[in-house]
Design a protein around this motif. Structure first.
Motif, short mmCIF file in Angstrom:
data_model
loop_
_atom_site.label_atom_id
_atom_site.label_comp_id
_atom_site.label_asym_id
_atom_site.label_seq_id
_atom_site.Cartn_x
_atom_site.Cartn_y
_atom_site.Cartn_z
N LEU A 209 65.32 43.42 25.70
CA LEU A 209 65.72 42.71 26.91
C LEU A 209 64.53 41.96 27.50
O LEU A 209 64.65 40.79 27.90
N SER A 210 63.38 42.61 27.56
CA SER A 210 62.18 41.96 28.10
C SER A 210 61.81 40.74 27.28
O SER A 210 61.45 39.69 27.84
N GLN A 211 61.89 40.84 25.96
CA GLN A 211 61.57 39.71 25.09
C GLN A 211 62.54 38.55 25.32
O GLN A 211 62.13 37.39 25.41
N TRP A 212 63.82 38.87 25.41
CA TRP A 212 64.83 37.82 25.64
C TRP A 212 64.60 37.13 26.97
O TRP A 212 64.66 35.90 27.07
N LEU A 213 64.32 37.91 28.02
CA LEU A 213 64.08 37.32 29.33
C LEU A 213 62.83 36.44 29.33
O LEU A 213 62.80 35.38 29.97
N SER A 214 61.79 36.87 28.60
CA SER A 214 60.56 36.07 28.56
C SER A 214 60.81 34.71 27.95
O SER A 214 60.18 33.71 28.34
N ARG A 215 61.73 34.62 27.00
CA ARG A 215 62.06 33.34 26.38
C ARG A 215 62.80 32.42 27.34
O ARG A 215 62.87 31.21 27.12
N HIS A 216 63.34 33.01 28.40
CA HIS A 216 63.97 32.22 29.46
C HIS A 216 63.01 31.94 30.61
O HIS A 216 63.42 31.46 31.67
N GLY A 217 61.75 32.28 30.44
CA GLY A 217 60.76 32.03 31.48
C GLY A 217 60.73 33.06 32.58
O GLY A 217 60.21 32.81 33.66
N VAL A 218 61.30 34.26 32.32
CA VAL A 218 61.32 35.33 33.31
C VAL A 218 60.12 36.25 33.08
O VAL A 218 59.91 36.75 31.97
N ARG A 219 59.35 36.47 34.12
CA ARG A 219 58.19 37.37 34.04
C ARG A 219 58.68 38.79 34.34
O ARG A 219 58.90 39.16 35.49
N ALA A 220 58.81 39.59 33.28
CA ALA A 220 59.41 40.92 33.42
C ALA A 220 58.50 42.00 32.86
O ALA A 220 57.75 41.77 31.90
N GLU A 221 58.56 43.17 33.46
CA GLU A 221 57.91 44.36 32.93
C GLU A 221 58.92 45.49 32.94
O GLU A 221 59.95 45.42 33.61
N VAL A 222 58.63 46.53 32.17
CA VAL A 222 59.58 47.64 32.00
C VAL A 222 59.03 48.89 32.66
O VAL A 222 57.86 49.23 32.49
N THR A 223 59.90 49.56 33.42
CA THR A 223 59.55 50.85 34.02
C THR A 223 60.58 51.89 33.58
O THR A 223 61.78 51.67 33.72
N VAL A 224 60.09 52.99 33.01
CA VAL A 224 60.96 54.10 32.59
C VAL A 224 60.77 55.25 33.56
O VAL A 224 59.65 55.71 33.78
N LEU A 225 61.87 55.69 34.16
CA LEU A 225 61.83 56.74 35.17
C LEU A 225 62.62 57.97 34.72
O LEU A 225 63.61 57.85 33.98
#
Length: 282
Positions: A209-225
């Motif tokens: 999901l993070s990779q796909w969003l980055s290709r759309h120009g979205v700056r995302a990071e992942v947090t696991v809780l």
């Protein structure tokens, strides 16, 4: 896709009602997005099709219908007065519906909107109409819904966004529809609570999901809780506060609506307590 058509529904004739606060938020959002705002002023016919009230006559039913029509006219007048001084493109319509006919009425308008802006449907002062409007927009209208918390008439900038990810179709649908907002955000946090130890993302939760969003120009990071609180909604809201986020994106009603109504669920729990706007899709 840009947000160019907004829809809001007003069901109460009170300037201080949650519906009017959500309308204020929709006005501000329409101005920000250069979008057209459509408003439906709705009168509720309280009679129930299929039931006969002993001793009731046609006059009683007619009075109930006339009361609903008067409510719709009053709501329309209030909305038009509110919008008259605004510098946005807008239109207002009014309608009367019974609770059982709500889905068709709302869906016909929601399916041609990019986003429906509504007050939260659960909590003090709410009734079945508010819940029916939200569910009709999500299920029959197949439209994304932005639920505004109480007392927030001006939507925040949506610069810090928490995305609730659980690999479900509902979550993915919400993220796809939220892409225009996510692209503009300064920070997007993909939040995963107790990811399954067996599954396609077991070695890299949220990675695809993070990779796909980055290709759309979205700056995302992942947090696991970890699920350290009894309810998923409590963990999410604590994380929203920790991140100082101003928007939560999530899939709506992963379980059946009946199950959530009786037993509870993340959607219902969040909509009862959310302190920030919640962007939902099904």
């Amino acid at each position: 896709m840009a947000t160019k058509t907004l829809l809001s529904v007003v069901t109460r004739q009170d300037d201080a009602s949650p519906g009017m606060a959500a309308l204020d938020a929709a006005i501000a959002l329409a101005r920000r997005e250069d979008a057209h705002l459509e408003v439906l002023a709705l009168g509720m016919d309280q009679t129930q099709v299929g039931y006969f009230y002993a001793g009731a006559s046609a006059i009683v039913y007619q009075e109930t219908l006339e009361r609903a029509q008067a409510d719709a006219e009053a709501a329309e007048a209030m909305v038009r007065k509110r919008l008259a001084a605004e510098d946005i493109r807008w239109s207002v319509d009014r309608a009367v519906a019974q609770l059982g006919g709500m889905a068709e009425l709302i869906s016909q308008r929601a399916r041609f909107a990019d986003l429906v802006v509504l007050p939260r449907p659960y909590g003090a002062g709410r009734g079945p109409a508010e819940e029916a409007v939200v569910e009709a927009a999500l299920f029959e209208g197949q439209c994304a819904v932005l639920v505004m918390p109480d007392g927030m008439a001006e939507p925040p900038a949506f610069q810090r966004v928490v995305v609730a990810w659980n690999q479900s179709p509902e979550a993915l649908s919400a993220i796809r529809r939220a892409l225009p907002l996510l692209r503009k955000a300064a920070a997007v946090d993909i939040t995963i609570i107790d990811p399954p130890v067996h599954g396609p993302e077991r070695s890299d939760p949220g990675g695809m999901l993070s990779q796909w969003l980055s290709r759309h120009g979205v700056r995302a990071e992942v947090t696991v809780l970890a699920r350290t609180l009894p309810r998923i909604s409590d963990v999410l809201m604590r994380h929203v506060r920790d991140r100082d986020a101003d928007l939560l994106v999530m899939g709506a009603y992963g379980h059946s609506r009946f199950r959530e109504a009786i037993l509870g669920g993340a959607t219902r729990d969040l909509l009862e307590t959310a302190e920030v706007p919640v962007f939902m899709a099904h």
